[in-house]
Design a protein around this motif. Structure first.
Motif, PDB file in Angstrom:
ATOM      1  N   UNK A  62       0.831  -1.208   0.000  1.00 45.87           N
ATOM      2  CA  UNK A  62       0.000   0.000   0.000  1.00 45.87           C
ATOM      3  C   UNK A  62       0.861   1.252   0.000  1.00 45.87           C
ATOM      4  N   UNK A  63       1.989   1.201   0.716  1.00 48.47           N
ATOM      5  CA  UNK A  63       2.909   2.332   0.744  1.00 48.47           C
ATOM      6  C   UNK A  63       3.450   2.627  -0.653  1.00 48.47           C
ATOM      7  N   UNK A  64       3.786   1.587  -1.400  1.00 50.90           N
ATOM      8  CA  UNK A  64       4.263   1.796  -2.764  1.00 50.90           C
ATOM      9  C   UNK A  64       3.236   2.503  -3.623  1.00 50.90           C
ATOM     10  N   UNK A  65       1.974   2.079  -3.531  1.00 57.16           N
ATOM     11  CA  UNK A  65       0.907   2.721  -4.302  1.00 57.16           C
ATOM     12  C   UNK A  65       0.726   4.168  -3.853  1.00 57.16           C
ATOM     13  N   UNK A  66       0.712   4.411  -2.540  1.00 62.45           N
ATOM     14  CA  UNK A  66       0.529   5.768  -2.021  1.00 62.45           C
ATOM     15  C   UNK A  66       1.645   6.697  -2.483  1.00 62.45           C
ATOM     16  N   UNK A  67       2.880   6.186  -2.501  1.00 58.76           N
ATOM     17  CA  UNK A  67       4.014   7.016  -2.923  1.00 58.76           C
ATOM     18  C   UNK A  67       3.913   7.373  -4.400  1.00 58.76           C
ATOM     19  N   UNK A  68       3.593   6.381  -5.245  1.00 56.34           N
ATOM     20  CA  UNK A  68       3.473   6.642  -6.687  1.00 56.34           C
ATOM     21  C   UNK A  68       2.374   7.662  -6.962  1.00 56.34           C
ATOM     22  N   UNK A  69       1.216   7.464  -6.348  1.00 58.60           N
ATOM     23  CA  UNK A  69       0.088   8.375  -6.573  1.00 58.60           C
ATOM     24  C   UNK A  69       0.389   9.768  -6.029  1.00 58.60           C
ATOM     25  N   UNK A  70       1.031   9.843  -4.861  1.00 61.12           N
ATOM     26  CA  UNK A  70       1.340  11.147  -4.263  1.00 61.12           C
ATOM     27  C   UNK A  70       2.327  11.932  -5.124  1.00 61.12           C
ATOM     28  N   UNK A  71       3.335  11.241  -5.667  1.00 59.19           N
ATOM     29  CA  UNK A  71       4.324  11.916  -6.512  1.00 59.19           C
ATOM     30  C   UNK A  71       3.725  12.343  -7.850  1.00 59.19           C
ATOM     31  N   UNK A  72       2.772  11.560  -8.360  1.00 56.78           N
ATOM     32  CA  UNK A  72       2.144  11.901  -9.641  1.00 56.78           C
ATOM     33  C   UNK A  72       1.139  13.039  -9.508  1.00 56.78           C
TER      34      UNK A  72
END
Length: 464
Positions: free
Chosen positions: A226-236
């Motif tokens: 979930x952290x990986x998804x949150x990081x990708x979405x937050x950076x995008x």
């Protein structure tokens, strides 16, 4: 003022849609994570990923059911409170809403039964396919709703006709209406926000288990993905937000000016990080980066940005309210980037789940509320920034209200909605709390468990 039909109708619709909008982002974010978790289970054959998938399916189901229940009422409000608006945009607004029901909700709900009750009844590949269809359906549902709303922000592919003395807009090109100038960038913005919200729910519950030292392997693997998804979405999100702002500057320049408290048209326009704006004095004070707004809009620090002075004051939105909601949303976005990057760094160094960083896990537990707040603030910024237009440049909000409804009727229904939704909210919290406390060791939902018990009874009485 208390009997003002327009004001009460706006409050009622804002309340119902803001309550409803708690749940679809959770469904969209959880839907994608379910696909990831179940794919990992099929690839690795590790039972831990099956446990993760089955647990979060239960949370998804609880959230989905409340989302459906809370969303139905809004469609009735179009007829009861906003009938003039509905007549004006019915030909256009009704098309994406119908498409959402046919191509998204039916897809999502059609495969939901397999998702919930298909374990050990269908092949693993078929169950994964059902999971993908449910996740896709939830995102398609968001797409069609965003299309309908985006047309109100950037109306194209229409003509105005008059039937029996009633003005209404009709579609001239369906696909041009679907892919109106703001539709895709707004949809991407919404989806990324939903992914962040769903991921933070998983991280919140996982952090709770880690603090309690329960289901540790389950929690660590759930959290990491979930952290990986949150990081990708937050950076995008800032990149997409930048493209969105460029569309707003072209199609809704008064909204952009309100976002930044810009009253005078100017080059080298500043971008405020934090501040306060006063429409009476037409002054904005705070911390700003000179020229950055011009650069973000035009790619040139000397680019000209229109100020609110270019528009009649009666066409201004509630400037300070829009300014504050927009900047709070952006600030929360920066928090998400900082938190997820720090957590990824600690995960890479294998320190994230160590006792020294337990304070960070404690912060993640209530942090699930932050993406919810950010998504609500985004909606407030977009919708209040469009005022006084309900359809940009074509129909004012004051013109869209139903003529036959009275203030007391709206007020009574508003109070009843508040009471019902409070009850529904606490039921949702109760179900989530119960499932979280049960934990991932209780794999079967109540309905599925009951189905198994019924099957066992049938096995006893049927002849062999």
């Amino acid at each position: 003022m208390i009997w003002d039909v327009e004001l009460l109708s706006r409050i009622q619709f804002a309340f119902t849609i803001m309550f409803h909008y708690i749940f679809p982002p959770f469904s969209i974010g959880l839907g994608l994570l379910l696909v990831i978790y179940e794919s990992l289970y099929l690839i690795t054959k590790k039972k831990i990923y099956e446990k993760i998938t089955r647990f979060w399916i239960k949370i998804f189901a609880a959230n989905f059911s409340v989302g459906v229940a809370s969303g139905i009422v809004m469609e009735f409000e179009f007829g009861t409170n906003w009938s003039t608006y509905s007549r004006f945009v019915g030909d256009i607004f009704g098309s994406p809403l119908a498409a959402e029901g046919i191509f998204a909700f039916f897809l999502e709900s059609g495969f939901l039964a397999i998702l919930l009750f298909g374990w050990n009844r269908v092949k693993p590949g078929m169950h994964l396919f059902a999971t993908i269809m449910v996740a896709l359906g939830s995102m398609l549902s968001g797409f069609w709703i965003v299309v309908a709303n985006s047309w109100q922000q950037t109306p194209v592919a229409y003509e105005i006709v008059v039937d029996y003395g009633i003005r209404r807009a009709v579609i001239t090109d369906f696909w041009e209406m679907v892919f109106n100038p703001s539709a895709m960038v707004r949809f991407t913005h919404v989806i990324l926000g939903a992914w962040i919200q769903g991921a933070f729910l998983v991280m919140s519950v996982s952090a709770y288990y880690l603090i309690k030292k329960k289901h540790v392997d389950f929690a660590q693997k759930s959290f990491a993905i979930a952290l990986g998804l949150a990081a990708i979405a937050s950076l995008a999100q800032p990149l997409v937000g930048h493209e969105h702002a460029k569309v707003v500057s072209e199609w809704q320049p008064a909204k952009l000016a309100a976002f930044e408290g810009l009253y005078e048209t100017q080059t080298n326009a500043p971008l405020y990080l934090i501040g306060w704006t006063d429409p009476e004095t037409r002054k904005t004070t705070g911390i700003a980066i000179p020229g950055m707004l011009s650069f973000l809009v035009h790619g040139d620090f000397e680019g000209e940005v229109k100020g609110l002075e270019e528009f009649p004051e009666e066409d201004w939105p509630a400037v300070n309210g829009v300014f504050q909601s927009y900047h709070l949303m952006v600030a929360l976005g920066m928090v998400f980037i900082g938190a997820t990057l720090l957590s990824l760094f600690l995960l890479w160094r294998k320190k994230l789940f160590s006792p020294n960083w337990s304070w960070l896990m404690k912060l993640y537990i209530p942090a699930v509320a932050l993406p919810v707040i950010a998504n609500q603030l985004g909606w407030l910024s977009a919708e209040r920034g469009r005022q006084p237009w309900i359809v940009q440049g074509l129909l004012r909000t004051s013109e869209g209200v139903s003529k036959s409804i009275s203030g007391p009727e709206v007020l009574i229904s508003l109070v009843l909605f508040i009471l019902v939704y409070i009850l529904l909210f606490f039921v949702w919290l109760y179900v989530l709390d119960r499932e979280i406390k049960h934990g991932p060791d209780h794999l079967s939902s109540g309905v599925e468990a009951g189905f198994h018990k019924k099957s066992e009874r049938m096995d006893i009485i049927k002849p062999h």
